[in-house]
Design a protein around this motif. Structure first.
Motif, PDB file in Angstrom:
ATOM      1  N   TYR A   8     -14.386  -4.107  -4.560  1.00 47.28           N
ATOM      2  CA  TYR A   8     -13.175  -4.583  -5.234  1.00 47.28           C
ATOM      3  C   TYR A   8     -13.123  -6.111  -5.241  1.00 47.28           C
ATOM      4  CZ  TYR A   8     -11.451   0.236  -4.551  1.00 47.28           C
ATOM      5  OH  TYR A   8     -11.290   1.598  -4.536  1.00 47.28           O
ATOM      6  N   TYR A  12     -13.120  -8.526  -8.406  1.00 50.95           N
ATOM      7  CA  TYR A  12     -12.004  -9.473  -8.532  1.00 50.95           C
ATOM      8  C   TYR A  12     -12.553 -10.865  -8.817  1.00 50.95           C
ATOM      9  CZ  TYR A  12      -7.939 -12.261  -7.135  1.00 50.95           C
ATOM     10  OH  TYR A  12      -6.906 -13.156  -7.106  1.00 50.95           O
ATOM     11  N   ALA A  27      -9.083   2.722  -8.325  1.00 51.53           N
ATOM     12  CA  ALA A  27      -7.766   2.222  -7.936  1.00 51.53           C
ATOM     13  C   ALA A  27      -6.742   3.349  -7.890  1.00 51.53           C
ATOM     14  CB  ALA A  27      -7.305   1.136  -8.899  1.00 51.53           C
ATOM     15  N   GLU A  30      -7.613   5.655  -4.839  1.00 51.04           N
ATOM     16  CA  GLU A  30      -7.759   5.017  -3.522  1.00 51.04           C
ATOM     17  C   GLU A  30      -6.668   5.480  -2.563  1.00 51.04           C
ATOM     18  OE1 GLU A  30      -9.135   3.490  -0.570  1.00 51.04           O
ATOM     19  OE2 GLU A  30     -10.214   2.601  -2.261  1.00 51.04           O
ATOM     20  N   ASN A  35      -6.691  -1.359   0.245  1.00 46.28           N
ATOM     21  CA  ASN A  35      -7.779  -1.303  -0.735  1.00 46.28           C
ATOM     22  C   ASN A  35      -7.238  -1.082  -2.143  1.00 46.28           C
ATOM     23  OD1 ASN A  35      -9.451  -1.548   1.459  1.00 46.28           O
ATOM     24  ND2 ASN A  35     -10.469   0.423   1.188  1.00 46.28           N
ATOM     25  N   GLN A  36      -6.248  -0.214  -2.274  1.00 47.32           N
ATOM     26  CA  GLN A  36      -5.670   0.042  -3.584  1.00 47.32           C
ATOM     27  C   GLN A  36      -5.021  -1.224  -4.146  1.00 47.32           C
ATOM     28  OE1 GLN A  36      -2.319   2.821  -3.919  1.00 47.32           O
ATOM     29  NE2 GLN A  36      -3.366   3.702  -5.712  1.00 47.32           N
ATOM     30  N   TYR A  37      -4.342  -1.957  -3.305  1.00 50.44           N
ATOM     31  CA  TYR A  37      -3.726  -3.217  -3.714  1.00 50.44           C
ATOM     32  C   TYR A  37      -4.772  -4.144  -4.323  1.00 50.44           C
ATOM     33  CZ  TYR A  37      -1.545  -7.820  -3.027  1.00 50.44           C
ATOM     34  OH  TYR A  37      -1.066  -9.094  -3.206  1.00 50.44           O
ATOM     35  N   ALA A  39      -7.791  -3.320  -5.444  1.00 52.56           N
ATOM     36  CA  ALA A  39      -8.381  -2.704  -6.640  1.00 52.56           C
ATOM     37  C   ALA A  39      -7.488  -2.967  -7.847  1.00 52.56           C
ATOM     38  CB  ALA A  39      -8.567  -1.208  -6.420  1.00 52.56           C
ATOM     39  N   LEU A  40      -6.187  -2.849  -7.671  1.00 53.04           N
ATOM     40  CA  LEU A  40      -5.258  -3.118  -8.772  1.00 53.04           C
ATOM     41  C   LEU A  40      -5.300  -4.587  -9.191  1.00 53.04           C
ATOM     42  CD1 LEU A  40      -2.284  -0.909  -7.561  1.00 53.04           C
ATOM     43  CD2 LEU A  40      -3.780  -0.474  -9.539  1.00 53.04           C
ATOM     44  N   CYS A  66      -0.662   6.398 -12.240  1.00 49.12           N
ATOM     45  CA  CYS A  66      -0.585   6.042 -10.824  1.00 49.12           C
ATOM     46  C   CYS A  66       0.823   5.577 -10.430  1.00 49.12           C
ATOM     47  CB  CYS A  66      -1.612   4.941 -10.540  1.00 49.12           C
ATOM     48  SG  CYS A  66      -1.740   4.456  -8.820  1.00 49.12           S
ATOM     49  N   ARG A  76       1.916  -2.773  -3.992  1.00 53.43           N
ATOM     50  CA  ARG A  76       1.035  -2.062  -4.921  1.00 53.43           C
ATOM     51  C   ARG A  76       1.766  -1.759  -6.227  1.00 53.43           C
ATOM     52  NH1 ARG A  76      -0.278   3.014  -2.362  1.00 53.43           N
ATOM     53  NH2 ARG A  76       1.630   2.661  -1.222  1.00 53.43           N
TER      54      ARG A  76
END
Length: 93
Positions: A8, A12, A27, A30, A35-37, A39-40, A66, A76
Protein backbone atom coordinates in the motif's frame (compact mmCIF):
# COMPACT_ATOMS: atom_id res chain seq x y z
CA UNK A 1 0.80 -8.27 7.32
CA UNK A 2 3.84 -5.99 6.93
CA UNK A 3 4.20 -6.98 3.27
CA UNK A 4 0.64 -5.84 2.57
CA UNK A 5 1.19 -2.50 4.26
CA UNK A 6 4.43 -2.12 2.32
CA UNK A 7 2.53 -2.69 -0.93
CA UNK A 8 0.00 0.00 0.00
CA UNK A 9 2.83 2.39 0.87
CA UNK A 10 4.55 1.64 -2.44
CA UNK A 11 1.36 2.34 -4.41
CA UNK A 12 0.77 5.48 -2.36
CA UNK A 13 4.25 6.75 -3.22
CA UNK A 14 4.27 5.56 -6.84
CA UNK A 15 0.75 4.78 -8.11
CA UNK A 16 0.37 2.26 -10.92
CA UNK A 17 -2.78 2.53 -12.99
CA UNK A 18 -2.86 -1.18 -13.78
CA UNK A 19 -3.01 -1.91 -10.03
CA UNK A 20 -6.02 0.28 -9.26
CA UNK A 21 -8.68 -2.44 -9.47
CA UNK A 22 -6.64 -4.81 -7.30
CA UNK A 23 -5.89 -2.00 -4.86
CA UNK A 24 -9.59 -1.16 -4.52
CA UNK A 25 -10.41 -4.84 -3.99
CA UNK A 26 -7.71 -5.07 -1.33
CA UNK A 27 -8.90 -1.89 0.38
CA UNK A 28 -12.50 -3.08 0.48
CA UNK A 29 -11.55 -6.50 1.86
CA UNK A 30 -8.80 -5.38 4.26
CA UNK A 31 -9.47 -6.50 7.84
CA UNK A 32 -6.80 -4.47 9.59
CA UNK A 33 -8.09 -0.93 10.08
CA UNK A 34 -4.68 0.75 9.84
CA UNK A 35 -3.91 -1.09 6.60
CA UNK A 36 -7.32 -0.26 5.17
CA UNK A 37 -6.80 3.41 5.97
CA UNK A 38 -3.56 3.45 3.97
CA UNK A 39 -5.02 1.39 1.14
CA UNK A 40 -7.81 3.96 0.81
CA UNK A 41 -5.25 6.77 0.78
CA UNK A 42 -3.36 4.94 -1.96
CA UNK A 43 -6.59 4.69 -3.97
CA UNK A 44 -7.08 8.44 -3.59
CA UNK A 45 -3.56 9.19 -4.79
CA UNK A 46 -4.06 6.89 -7.78
CA UNK A 47 -7.28 8.69 -8.71
CA UNK A 48 -5.56 12.05 -8.33
CA UNK A 49 -2.68 10.85 -10.49
CA UNK A 50 -4.56 9.15 -13.30
CA UNK A 51 -7.94 10.86 -13.14
CA UNK A 52 -11.33 9.73 -11.94
CA UNK A 53 -12.36 9.13 -15.54
CA UNK A 54 -9.89 6.21 -15.62
CA UNK A 55 -11.76 4.36 -12.86
CA UNK A 56 -13.99 1.63 -14.25
CA UNK A 57 -17.63 1.77 -13.16
CA UNK A 58 -17.42 -1.66 -11.49
CA UNK A 59 -14.34 -0.55 -9.55
CA UNK A 60 -16.10 2.63 -8.39
CA UNK A 61 -19.13 0.61 -7.32
CA UNK A 62 -16.92 -1.80 -5.41
CA UNK A 63 -15.34 1.12 -3.60
CA UNK A 64 -18.74 2.61 -2.75
CA UNK A 65 -19.89 -0.75 -1.37
CA UNK A 66 -17.33 -0.39 1.42
CA UNK A 67 -18.86 2.79 2.88
CA UNK A 68 -21.75 1.21 4.84
CA UNK A 69 -19.32 -1.16 6.58
CA UNK A 70 -17.17 1.62 8.06
CA UNK A 71 -17.92 3.44 11.30
CA UNK A 72 -19.28 6.82 10.21
CA UNK A 73 -16.92 8.89 12.36
CA UNK A 74 -13.77 6.87 11.61
CA UNK A 75 -10.70 8.09 9.78
CA UNK A 76 -11.29 5.31 7.26
CA UNK A 77 -14.79 6.60 6.51
CA UNK A 78 -13.53 10.18 6.18
CA UNK A 79 -10.79 9.01 3.82
CA UNK A 80 -13.21 6.99 1.73
CA UNK A 81 -15.68 9.89 1.56
CA UNK A 82 -12.87 12.11 0.25
CA UNK A 83 -12.03 9.52 -2.40
CA UNK A 84 -15.68 9.18 -3.41
CA UNK A 85 -16.00 12.96 -3.73
CA UNK A 86 -13.24 12.83 -6.35
CA UNK A 87 -15.29 10.31 -8.31
CA UNK A 88 -18.51 12.30 -7.85
CA UNK A 89 -16.86 15.55 -8.92
CA UNK A 90 -15.64 13.91 -12.10
CA UNK A 91 -19.10 12.47 -12.86
CA UNK A 92 -20.68 15.90 -12.37
CA UNK A 93 -18.30 17.56 -14.83
Amino acid sequence: MIAVLTAYARLYAAPEEQCLRALVDAAVEENIHFNQYWALHAVGVAIDTFGADRVELATARRLRSCMPRLPEDSDRARTLRAVLVRLDDDAAS
